[in-house]
Design an enzyme around this catalytic site. Structure first.
Site, PDB file in Angstrom:
ATOM      1  N   LYS A 141      11.006  50.300  41.060  1.00 33.09           N
ATOM      2  CA  LYS A 141      12.550  50.950  40.522  1.00 33.09           C
ATOM      3  C   LYS A 141      13.158  51.953  40.784  1.00 33.09           C
ATOM      4  O   LYS A 141      13.863  52.474  40.342  1.00 33.09           O
ATOM      5  CB  LYS A 141      11.323  52.030  39.628  1.00 33.09           C
ATOM      6  CG  LYS A 141      10.816  51.559  38.740  1.00 33.09           C
ATOM      7  CD  LYS A 141      10.183  52.197  37.041  1.00 33.09           C
ATOM      8  CE  LYS A 141       8.925  52.779  37.578  1.00 33.09           C
ATOM      9  NZ  LYS A 141       8.239  53.651  36.990  1.00 33.09           N
ATOM     10  N   ASN A 143       5.008  67.257  32.536  1.00 32.24           N
ATOM     11  CA  ASN A 143       4.954  67.390  33.778  1.00 32.24           C
ATOM     12  C   ASN A 143       6.285  66.354  34.524  1.00 32.24           C
ATOM     13  O   ASN A 143       6.267  65.356  33.981  1.00 32.24           O
ATOM     14  CB  ASN A 143       3.895  67.014  34.370  1.00 32.24           C
ATOM     15  CG  ASN A 143       3.777  66.514  35.746  1.00 32.24           C
ATOM     16  OD1 ASN A 143       3.836  67.213  36.393  1.00 32.24           O
ATOM     17  ND2 ASN A 143       3.167  65.303  36.105  1.00 32.24           N
ATOM     18  N   HIS A 165      54.233  46.335  40.827  1.00 32.05           N
ATOM     19  CA  HIS A 165      53.743  45.824  40.004  1.00 32.05           C
ATOM     20  C   HIS A 165      53.456  43.799  40.765  1.00 32.05           C
ATOM     21  O   HIS A 165      54.371  43.360  41.491  1.00 32.05           O
ATOM     22  CB  HIS A 165      54.004  45.086  38.435  1.00 32.05           C
ATOM     23  CG  HIS A 165      55.937  45.243  38.523  1.00 32.05           C
ATOM     24  ND1 HIS A 165      56.875  45.897  37.392  1.00 32.05           N
ATOM     25  CD2 HIS A 165      56.463  44.755  39.470  1.00 32.05           C
ATOM     26  CE1 HIS A 165      57.836  45.256  38.227  1.00 32.05           C
ATOM     27  NE2 HIS A 165      58.074  45.185  39.175  1.00 32.05           N
ATOM     28  N   ASN A 175      46.442  37.011  54.286  1.00 30.64           N
ATOM     29  CA  ASN A 175      46.048  37.267  55.876  1.00 30.64           C
ATOM     30  C   ASN A 175      44.953  36.759  56.498  1.00 30.64           C
ATOM     31  O   ASN A 175      44.423  36.870  56.788  1.00 30.64           O
ATOM     32  CB  ASN A 175      45.724  39.139  55.567  1.00 30.64           C
ATOM     33  CG  ASN A 175      44.654  38.913  54.182  1.00 30.64           C
ATOM     34  OD1 ASN A 175      44.541  38.376  52.640  1.00 30.64           O
ATOM     35  ND2 ASN A 175      43.921  39.634  54.443  1.00 30.64           N
ATOM     36  N   ARG A 226      64.340  30.046  52.337  1.00 25.94           N
ATOM     37  CA  ARG A 226      64.346  29.767  50.917  1.00 25.94           C
ATOM     38  C   ARG A 226      64.405  27.867  50.944  1.00 25.94           C
ATOM     39  O   ARG A 226      65.312  27.610  51.772  1.00 25.94           O
ATOM     40  CB  ARG A 226      65.136  29.911  49.845  1.00 25.94           C
ATOM     41  CG  ARG A 226      64.311  31.146  49.053  1.00 25.94           C
ATOM     42  CD  ARG A 226      65.654  31.895  48.269  1.00 25.94           C
ATOM     43  NE  ARG A 226      65.662  33.408  48.358  1.00 25.94           N
ATOM     44  CZ  ARG A 226      67.072  33.501  47.674  1.00 25.94           C
ATOM     45  NH1 ARG A 226      67.774  33.192  46.857  1.00 25.94           N
ATOM     46  NH2 ARG A 226      66.954  34.410  47.082  1.00 25.94           N
TER      47      ARG A 226
END
Length: 429
Positions: A22, A166, A341, A364, A418
């Site tokens: 836990k 407790n 955007h 990258n 291009r």
């Protein structure tokens, strides 16, 4: 005055449906045990911090940089203290805390220790009132003095209705802890209970009391439902503190903010935002809906999102604007950069006043290594451009829309890359 703090973490978590113990499950981005370690570390009067664990559980806490005591056999909280004390008898007080019961406010521990030691108590326990005491040991008082603690399974009908419980946090003097030798195993669980020290010490007329916690709740965890409830309590506390400090959070119930974040006053956080640990946001910034931030820095008067993602080591200086569906990773954007955007910037630096057009990607990664892209001040990167790292784009440069940039661009240059357009007459499918 020598004080030893002990965190109990040897339990088998039988009721918790997980392969992990836990105490290493997280709420608000922090493991349960780390809340308590940090609370103890902030108290300068504690001389030593120990974690009592089992051999199985100890592998999960090797990275905590604390002394680990292996409990063997696993025979209850009283058994843990009994084993530990046999080889650690040189302290004046022993502070006992449960690993799976996080303390959100370290000041509770500070006050508890201070009052207990000042009043020269032999055993003090932190108790608190809860709406549903089921599962908790009940704290029994007589004339406002601590009489005993009865485990939930052992409560009679009257004791079941007591809502003072407790927390499992004890301060025990050296005189009282010696009584561990007189502990007897519980008939049902065949374990030693630390709470039985109270009965033994009471018979010896030792000084006992309870510290009633009325600050942030200290609650244990036995199942995932209780873990979720604890997360809610943690989130409410985090956001309440931020709002009190001057942060505007719209619809706080929809916002998730982890511990270890720094958010300045006059920051606005819109609904459905996730802010993970390591985030720092400076004043005047707005984080718009459905944005996801982790381990990043955002300067003053920035606008983030909606639907923006800032990944680790993203650094945004002042007045940066990120629009919808923009992702920044391990990159530094200087003042007044605009990425409005549909763009990804990774392993990049971008100079002041530069505009990154929609659909721009810094490429990258070549499949093995990652490379840097550097874009200078006052540049314009046209829509749907791909920047193949490593590459440098000089200041005041202009990249034509649809370009694939594979070579450095000198400053003050216009760059276009291009394929030649062909118009084919009378084309039929």
């Amino acid at each position: 005055m020598k004080i030893c703090a002990i965190i109990l973490s040897a339990g088998k978590s039988k009721r918790f449906n997980s392969e992990k113990p836990k105490f290493i499950h997280s709420i608000s981005g922090k493991q349960l045990i780390d809340f308590n370690l940090e609370a103890l570390e902030k108290n300068k009067n504690i001389n030593q911090i120990n974690i009592i664990s089992s051999k199985v559980n100890s592998k999960f806490i090797q990275n905590k940089n604390k002394s680990i005591f292996i409990q063997n056999p696993i025979n209850g909280t009283g058994g843990a203290i009994k084993q530990f004390f046999s080889s650690n008898k040189n302290f004046d007080y022993y502070l006992v805390i449960l690993a799976d019961t996080p303390i959100f406010d370290y000041k509770i521990i500070n006050n508890f220790l201070s009052k207990g030691i000042k009043s020269k108590i032999d055993i003090s326990v932190i108790s608190q009132k809860v709406k549903d005491p089921s599962g908790y040991g009940r704290v029994i008082l007589k004339n406002n003095n601590l009489l005993k603690i009865v485990e939930d399974a052992d409560c009679n009908l009257d004791e079941k209705n007591i809502n003072l419980v407790n927390t499992g946090i004890f301060l025990i003097s050296k005189k009282a802890i010696k009584n561990v030798s007189g502990l007897k195993k519980n008939k049902i669980n065949k374990e030693f209970y630390i709470t039985d020290l109270i009965d033994i010490s009471h018979k010896q007329n030792l000084k006992l009391n309870t510290y009633i916690n009325d600050k942030s709740p200290i609650l244990g965890v036995n199942n995932f439902k209780e873990l979720n409830n604890l997360e809610k309590a943690s989130q409410e506390l985090i956001k309440s503190e931020l709002i009190s400090s001057g942060v505007k959070i719209l619809q706080p119930d929809t916002v998730y903010i982890e511990t270890d974040v720094q958010i300045s006053k006059d920051v606005i956080i819109e609904p459905n935002v996730v802010i993970k640990k390591g985030v720092k946001i400076m004043t005047g910034t707005i984080v718009k809906s459905f944005s996801y931030l982790e381990n990043c820095y955002i300067g003053k008067n920035c606008s983030i999102g909606p639907f923006a993602r800032l990944r680790p080591e993203a650094i945004l200086q002042n007045e940066v604007k990120l629009g919808n569906f923009v992702e920044i990773k391990k990159s530094k954007l200087a003042d007044k950069v605009k990425v409005n955007h549909l763009s990804y910037l990774g392993d990049s630096t971008v100079g002041k006043n530069t505009n990154i057009g929609a659909g721009t990607i810094t490429c990258n990664y070549d499949g093995k290594n990652k490379y840097q892209s550097k874009i200078g001040n006052n540049c314009f990167v046209g829509t749907n451009s791909s920047i193949i790292a490593p590459v440098n784009i000089g200041e005041n440069s202009y990249i034509a829309a649809g370009s694939v940039i594979t070579k450095n661009v000198p400053k003050n240059y216009f760059s276009i890359s291009r394929s030649k357009q062909k118009n084919i007459k009378n084309f039929k499918k």
